[in-house]
Design an enzyme around this catalytic site. Structure first.
Site, PDB file in Angstrom:
ATOM      1  N   LYS A  79       0.849  -1.197   0.000  1.00  0.00           N
ATOM      2  CA  LYS A  79       0.000   0.000   0.000  1.00  0.00           C
ATOM      3  C   LYS A  79       0.885   1.248   0.000  1.00  0.00           C
ATOM      4  O   LYS A  79       1.901   1.283   0.696  1.00  0.00           O
ATOM      5  CB  LYS A  79      -0.895  -0.046   1.249  1.00  0.00           C
ATOM      6  CG  LYS A  79      -1.986   1.006   1.321  1.00  0.00           C
ATOM      7  CD  LYS A  79      -2.824   0.790   2.593  1.00  0.00           C
ATOM      8  CE  LYS A  79      -3.941   1.801   2.746  1.00  0.00           C
ATOM      9  NZ  LYS A  79      -4.728   1.575   3.972  1.00  0.00           N
ATOM     10  N   SER A 154      -9.643   1.677   3.151  1.00  0.00           N
ATOM     11  CA  SER A 154      -8.791   2.402   2.225  1.00  0.00           C
ATOM     12  C   SER A 154      -7.792   1.535   1.453  1.00  0.00           C
ATOM     13  O   SER A 154      -7.275   1.982   0.432  1.00  0.00           O
ATOM     14  CB  SER A 154      -8.029   3.492   2.977  1.00  0.00           C
ATOM     15  OG  SER A 154      -7.157   2.929   3.933  1.00  0.00           O
ATOM     16  N   SER A 178      -9.545  -0.641   7.364  1.00  0.00           N
ATOM     17  CA  SER A 178      -9.024  -0.490   6.000  1.00  0.00           C
ATOM     18  C   SER A 178      -8.411  -1.731   5.380  1.00  0.00           C
ATOM     19  O   SER A 178      -8.231  -1.763   4.164  1.00  0.00           O
ATOM     20  CB  SER A 178      -8.005   0.640   5.956  1.00  0.00           C
ATOM     21  OG  SER A 178      -8.680   1.856   5.828  1.00  0.00           O
TER      22      SER A 178
HETATM   23  N1  GLN Z   1     -12.979   3.981   6.900  1.00  0.00           N
HETATM   24  C1  GLN Z   1     -11.982   4.329   7.851  1.00  0.00           C
HETATM   25  C2  GLN Z   1     -11.751   5.809   7.807  1.00  0.00           C
HETATM   26  O1  GLN Z   1     -12.067   6.391   6.829  1.00  0.00           O
HETATM   27  C3  GLN Z   1     -10.766   3.551   7.498  1.00  0.00           C
HETATM   28  C4  GLN Z   1      -9.511   4.045   8.128  1.00  0.00           C
HETATM   29  C5  GLN Z   1      -8.408   3.088   7.974  1.00  0.00           C
HETATM   30  O2  GLN Z   1      -8.505   1.971   8.445  1.00  0.00           O
HETATM   31  N2  GLN Z   1      -7.307   3.548   7.378  1.00  0.00           N
HETATM   32  O3  GLN Z   1     -11.267   6.382   8.751  1.00  0.00           O
END
Ligand code: GLN
Length: 484
Positions: A79, A154, A178
């Site tokens: 990532k 994400s 995420s």
């Molecule tokens: N959906 C979560 C957010 O937007 C995901 C965050 C993450 O795990 N990086 O904060």
């Protein structure tokens, strides 16, 4: 040999039998990326030259040493918010568009010791803020099961790359879900460790008290193999604990006799897609068939988790993202004085979601509002932690849905940020409590969209996740593969 059918385990066996070389595996991965990534856009950077060089070197090493580890020569992706020395690390933000990492994240350094082949950097929601990769400054990734739908986020690029067979595993991060929610949307395994079990050093910080490196892979066994390398204390991350890391492979059995599983009723309330519910219930039934004792339970304070998360995280974001000032990292927009440089850089460099969260976080932690928001959220966090603590006095594992819904269409949740925040309702509580979670594919809906089952364990009980996840996966025997 079809590259898209390989797992880490099968590819590693082929390497041992000299039926394939690390170079050939890297070439197959590149071929597959060329075949599908124009459609998917899972990658922000394909490390063509670097991967071939590294794979050649790995082959020489295998010949010299006569042995190799389970990850040696395995093509994987990272990532783009995890630092790999000399390579871009944009976090899918314009503000880091031209930034190159000057050191390896600890998880990368540890992986490099067993020489898997790094194929490139994957797409994400800007800095990890989002549920769909639509918040990437460089365009979204598509879901390999249906190109009109999001891959989740994400870590959507990492999940899509594994699901489409571009690589055999990928690293993600997980601050609120995420790694797990995209795994559910793309039909792969997704994993988030206990907070403090794996090093955050070299992860571009989002919420430092919630962040963990995550894994996206094809099987639970592969996930355990990767985590064996990643786990453990790191002097560069003082929140990692000096607890010994067990041999996870010892826990992979196919019988769950005596295992106590709790099913929290709060996770099955209104708003859960009926088809998702059915698939989770079928998974729970499988657990019973495997010998587990399943009982209903309650986590009464978990209803506060999302509200607490969307205060605690933005407060940490507003602090962590203050370092992008046009002076120290990445983008620098000109201005007549220092304040104007800050203003112009941050206005041009950040997308709408980071800006929104920086404002919420600054507000919620400022004098006069701190008690009403941040302090209250931290109190709620204590209650949620206690809920899980009490639950794990009675059960070994908790089983829930991962997301209330399947992969949604592009644009469905972009106009209303709250509707996107609701996606985290089942995954966020784990980060708030600091406990580990594993998502295992549970099946496909009538429309052919994947649904992942989330398993939750107590702090540092990752082996129970791998044990139950592996048994479930073996007995479901789904072998999901998108038609792309
Ligand atoms: N959906 C979560 C957010 O937007 C995901 C965050 C993450 O795990 N990086 O904060």
């Amino acid at each position: 040999m079809d590259f898209t059918d390989l797992t880490i385990k099968s590819a590693s066996e082929l390497l041992s039998q000299k039926k394939v070389s690390a170079l050939e595996l890297a070439q197959m991965s590149l071929k597959r990326i060329k075949e599908v990534d124009d459609k998917l856009h899972a990658f922000l950077y394909v490390a063509e030259k670097e991967s071939l060089e590294s794979a050649k070197h790995t082959d020489e090493m295998i010949i010299a040493d006569h042995e190799h580890s389970a990850l040696t020569g395995i093509p994987y992706a990272v990532k783009d918010n995890i630092l790999v020395k000399g390579m871009q690390a944009t976090a899918a933000s314009k503000i880091l568009e031209n930034y190159k990492a000057t050191f390896d994240a600890t998880v990368i350094r540890k992986l490099k010791q067993v020489s898997p082949t790094m194929m490139g950097k994957t797409n994400l929601d800007e800095f990890g803020m989002g549920v769909s990769t639509e918040n990437s400054a460089f365009g979204p990734t598509k879901n390999p099961y249906d190109l009109s739908r999001v891959p989740g986020g994400s870590s959507g690029g990492s999940a899509a790359a594994v699901a489409a067979g571009e690589v055999l595993f990928a690293l993600g991060t997980d601050t609120g879900g995420s790694s797990r929610q995209p795994a559910s949307f793309c039909g792969v395994v997704g994993f988030k460790p206990t907070y403090g079990r794996a090093s955050r050093h070299g992860l571009i910080a989002l919420g430092s008290s919630l962040d963990q490196p995550g894994i996206l892979a094809k099987t639970v066994e592969d996930t355990a193999t990767i985590f064996q390398i990643m786990a453990g204390q790191d002097e560069l991350d003082t929140t990692t604990l000096p607890k010994p890391v067990p041999d996870y492979s010892k826990f992979l059995k196919e019988n769950l006799k005596g295992l106590k599983i709790g099913v929290p009723k709060e996770y099955f309330a209104a708003g859960l897609d009926p088809e998702v519910k059915t698939i989770i219930e079928q998974g729970i039934k499988k657990f019973e068939e495997l010998g587990a004792q399943v009982s209903e339970m309650s986590l009464p304070n978990v209803k506060y988790a999302l509200s607490a998360y969307y205060i605690i995280l933005p407060v940490e974001i507003s602090a962590n993202l203050s370092r992008y000032d046009g002076i120290r990292f990445g983008l620098s927009a000109p201005g007549k004085n220092l304040e104007e440089v800050y203003y112009n850089t941050r206005s041009a460099g950040f997308g709408a979601e980071p800006k929104r969260r920086i404002m919420i976080g600054t507000y919620a932690s400022s004098a006069g509002y701190y008690d009403a928001y941040y302090k209250k959220a931290k109190l709620a966090q204590g209650l949620i932690r206690d809920d899980f603590k009490k639950a794990f006095e009675k059960v070994d594992l908790i089983v829930t849905p991962t997301s209330p819904n399947v992969a949604f269409k592009f644009g469905e949740k972009t106009s209303n940020p709250l509707s996107a925040y609701l996606e985290d309702i089942f995954t966020g509580p784990l980060n708030i409590a600091g406990i580990p979670g594993l998502v295992v594919p549970g099946g496909l809906t009538k429309q052919g969209l994947p649904v992942g089952i989330q398993l939750i364990a107590n702090h540092f009980a990752e082996e129970k996740l791998f044990m139950a996840g592996h048994a479930l996966e073996q007995s479901l025997n789904l072998k999901l593969k998108p038609n792309i």
